[in-house]
Design a protein around this motif. Structure first.
Motif, PDB file in Angstrom:
ATOM      1  N   VAL A  33      19.903   5.004  -1.481  1.00 14.48           N
ATOM      2  CA  VAL A  33      18.990   4.815  -0.348  1.00 14.48           C
ATOM      3  C   VAL A  33      19.729   5.036   0.975  1.00 14.48           C
ATOM      4  O   VAL A  33      19.219   5.702   1.878  1.00 14.48           O
ATOM      5  N   LYS A  66      21.429   8.816   0.775  1.00 16.37           N
ATOM      6  CA  LYS A  66      20.559   9.848   0.156  1.00 16.37           C
ATOM      7  C   LYS A  66      21.318  10.655  -0.908  1.00 16.37           C
ATOM      8  O   LYS A  66      21.042  11.831  -1.125  1.00 16.37           O
ATOM      9  N   TRP A 110      12.604   9.468  -6.792  1.00 13.62           N
ATOM     10  CA  TRP A 110      13.239   8.699  -5.721  1.00 13.62           C
ATOM     11  C   TRP A 110      13.550   9.558  -4.504  1.00 13.62           C
ATOM     12  O   TRP A 110      13.463   9.097  -3.366  1.00 13.62           O
ATOM     13  N   ILE A 140      11.964   7.978  -1.259  1.00 16.01           N
ATOM     14  CA  ILE A 140      12.834   7.471  -0.186  1.00 16.01           C
ATOM     15  C   ILE A 140      12.552   8.222   1.117  1.00 16.01           C
ATOM     16  O   ILE A 140      12.468   7.613   2.186  1.00 16.01           O
ATOM     17  N   ALA A 183      13.085   5.072   3.953  1.00 12.43           N
ATOM     18  CA  ALA A 183      13.904   3.902   3.602  1.00 12.43           C
ATOM     19  C   ALA A 183      15.370   4.143   3.954  1.00 12.43           C
ATOM     20  O   ALA A 183      15.902   5.236   3.726  1.00 12.43           O
ATOM     21  N   THR A 184      15.999   3.129   4.517  1.00  9.03           N
ATOM     22  CA  THR A 184      17.413   3.247   4.876  1.00  9.03           C
ATOM     23  C   THR A 184      18.298   2.249   4.137  1.00  9.03           C
ATOM     24  O   THR A 184      19.505   2.417   4.070  1.00  9.03           O
ATOM     25  N   ALA A 188      18.122  -0.921   0.661  1.00 10.05           N
ATOM     26  CA  ALA A 188      17.356  -1.649  -0.357  1.00 10.05           C
ATOM     27  C   ALA A 188      18.277  -2.734  -0.905  1.00 10.05           C
ATOM     28  O   ALA A 188      19.171  -2.460  -1.708  1.00 10.05           O
ATOM     29  N   ILE A 190      13.380  -3.849   1.172  1.00  7.82           N
ATOM     30  CA  ILE A 190      13.591  -2.449   1.536  1.00  7.82           C
ATOM     31  C   ILE A 190      13.334  -2.279   3.024  1.00  7.82           C
ATOM     32  O   ILE A 190      12.265  -2.641   3.516  1.00  7.82           O
ATOM     33  N   ALA A 230      12.589   0.094   5.988  1.00  9.13           N
ATOM     34  CA  ALA A 230      11.996   1.429   6.167  1.00  9.13           C
ATOM     35  C   ALA A 230      11.276   1.453   7.507  1.00  9.13           C
ATOM     36  O   ALA A 230      10.339   0.688   7.720  1.00  9.13           O
TER      37      ALA A 230
END
Lengths: 133, 133
Positions: free
Chosen positions: A30, A33, A66, A70, A75-76, A78, A100, A102
């Motif tokens: 997350v 990436k 995912w 993501i 999302a940055t 989790a 999460i 985001a």
């Protein structure tokens, strides 16, 4: 969901290995990436049951899920926390909570993961989640 | 969700007992609104993780949840089918599909149940679900 009545009968060593896998999902997958890091999170034949989509089977399909999810959520991070972990044969059945981050908002997710060992690591073999609201 | 790749290593006797419990939920609980029949469906310390609500712990709270939820949905039947069942120690981890009839419409739910034996019957000890759409 309060992490109140823990019925953990899982060793501290296994719980630590689980935390390591969960941290990978947060920081590598997350955070950075790095979708390929899911090799170290999910077993090869894992299945996920996401809300709003049919079951997804196998790591290549899970990576594609995912990657898209993501990005779509923005999302940055989790942060995953074990609420309850129970030994189940060679695996562990875990109830957990994910916060999460985001787009400046925190979405809280509850989940069940059936953990298995693969290549010496503890990984998610079955993963289902939903939201409280 | 196709019931394609079954990785069942659960005996036919256990699968039959599971079908019996699932049928109780359909005919007694949802069909006849006999909420007390949940004694034969969930273990005493069961937990459910419903979408749109926090985790619910223990059979009394689970009964209250289903009484309200079945009435709110107007559900009249819930046909449950095992997609995958795997032995996990003394329990079974199941992936399933439910077709719930409510107000003339069918809602399809996918779920994971951790089954355990209690008082000689196979019951749901942990139950989480979500929708495909």
């Amino acid at each position: 969901m309060q992490p109140a009545e823990r019925r953990t009968n899982v060793s501290e060593a296994v719980l630590a290995a689980m935390r390591q896998t969960n941290a990978l999902f947060d920081s590598e997958v997350v955070g950075k990436k790095n979708i390929e890091a899911l090799d170290r999170v999910y077993t090869a034949n894992a299945r996920i049951l996401p809300p709003g989509a049919p079951m997804v089977e196998g790591r290549p399909a899970i990576k594609a899920f995912w990657k898209q999810a993501i990005a779509a959520m923005g999302a940055t991070s989790a942060k995953l926390a074990t609420v309850n972990a129970e030994s189940a044969g060679e695996g562990v059945v875990e109830i957990g909570r994910a916060d999460i981050l985001a787009g400046g908002q925190t979405v809280t997710v509850k989940y069940v993961v059936h953990w298995k060992q693969e290549d010496g690591a503890w990984k998610w073999d079955l993963d289902i989640w939903n939201l409280n609201e």
